[in-house]
Write a protein that holds these residues in place. Structure first.
Motif, mmCIF file in Angstrom:
data_model
loop_
_atom_site.group_PDB
_atom_site.id
_atom_site.type_symbol
_atom_site.label_atom_id
_atom_site.label_comp_id
_atom_site.label_asym_id
_atom_site.label_seq_id
_atom_site.Cartn_x
_atom_site.Cartn_y
_atom_site.Cartn_z
ATOM 1 N N ARG A 179 -2.139 -6.922 -4.937
ATOM 2 C CA ARG A 179 -2.681 -5.802 -4.169
ATOM 3 C C ARG A 179 -2.560 -4.505 -4.965
ATOM 4 N NH1 ARG A 179 -6.139 -4.187 -0.160
ATOM 5 N NH2 ARG A 179 -5.240 -2.513 1.090
ATOM 6 N N LEU A 202 -5.488 -1.921 -6.466
ATOM 7 C CA LEU A 202 -5.505 -0.491 -6.156
ATOM 8 C C LEU A 202 -5.380 0.376 -7.405
ATOM 9 C CD1 LEU A 202 -3.294 -0.545 -2.927
ATOM 10 C CD2 LEU A 202 -5.777 -0.245 -3.061
ATOM 11 N N ASP A 213 0.828 -1.211 0.000
ATOM 12 C CA ASP A 213 0.000 0.000 0.000
ATOM 13 C C ASP A 213 0.859 1.257 0.000
ATOM 14 O OD1 ASP A 213 -2.149 -1.706 0.115
ATOM 15 O OD2 ASP A 213 -2.650 -1.282 2.211
#
Length: 219
Positions: free
Chosen positions: A80, A84, A41
């Motif tokens: 991931r 995103l 992230d």
């Protein structure tokens, strides 16, 4: 029960492990694989902020991640990033590295094979691994500029996000041990550890936070 002294010692070591670099545009962002998807992230956040045009996620699996990330840490990180919204072409995967030294060396090789010119790297890790990762990269890839980065959060916030205070403190202690051992073994450049940080480390070891200490030479 973790004592207030242990909490204070852990927070002191947590702060020392961070390099406190200001993120700036670099040739590539390198996200170091681990159990913590927050690294992915944080890497994506830097990409979105225009700090890098390219991401490399690096990491196989470990005893900590083999159940949570059976396809490999770097593969799960890439998934991931795609979730995103990062374009697939902007995310490379290095899926063989099993330690920080291999993360750096194998990523370097991958980028050379892809013909990517690298003058600087945003090295993204867990917050308490910043200094160790930086010291390793400076040793193994000395010709590039290294800017350390991680998810911005306090020690207490990080513990809450992981849900296991003892594991996190064990990790902090283990990372500090490696900062003292590995320069002697040629795995990273040396960093001076302040006496108050060493004192905190010794107290935590005496209190049993030794689950991530190493007894053999490994990067």
């Amino acid at each position: 029960m973790i004592s207030e002294q242990s909490w204070a010692d852990a927070e002191l070591i947590w702060d020392f492990h961070q390099m406190h670099h200001e993120p700036r545009p670099c040739s590539v962002a390198v996200g170091l694989g681990s159990h913590d998807l927050g690294v992915a992230d944080a890497t994506v956040d830097l990409y979105r902020r225009g700090m890098t045009p390219l991401i490399v996620f690096t990491g196989a699996t470990s005893r900590t991640t083999q159940e949570r990330m059976p396809r490999g840490e770097a593969v799960h990180y890439r998934e991931r990033a795609l979730e995103l919204g990062v374009p697939p072409a902007d995310v490379l995967v290095e899926s063989k590295a099993t330690n920080t030294g291999e993360n750096i060396l194998f990523t370097r090789t991958l980028l050379e094979e892809k013909g990517v010119k690298v003058e600087s790297i945003l090295l993204v890790s867990k917050p308490y691994e910043e200094r160790r990762a930086y010291a390793t990269a400076r040793k193994l890839w000395p010709e590039v500029e290294v800017v350390s980065a991680s998810a911005p959060m306090t020690f207490r916030h990080y513990v809450d996000s992981i849900g296991d205070p003892r594991l996190v403190i064990d990790m902090l202690v283990g990372a500090l041990q490696r900062l003292q051992l590995y320069p002697q073994q040629g795995f990273m450049v040396a960093h001076r550890v302040p006496e108050e940080v060493l004192a905190a480390y010794r107290r935590l070891c005496a209190d049993g936070f030794t689950g991530r200490l190493v007894h053999a030479a490994a990067p």
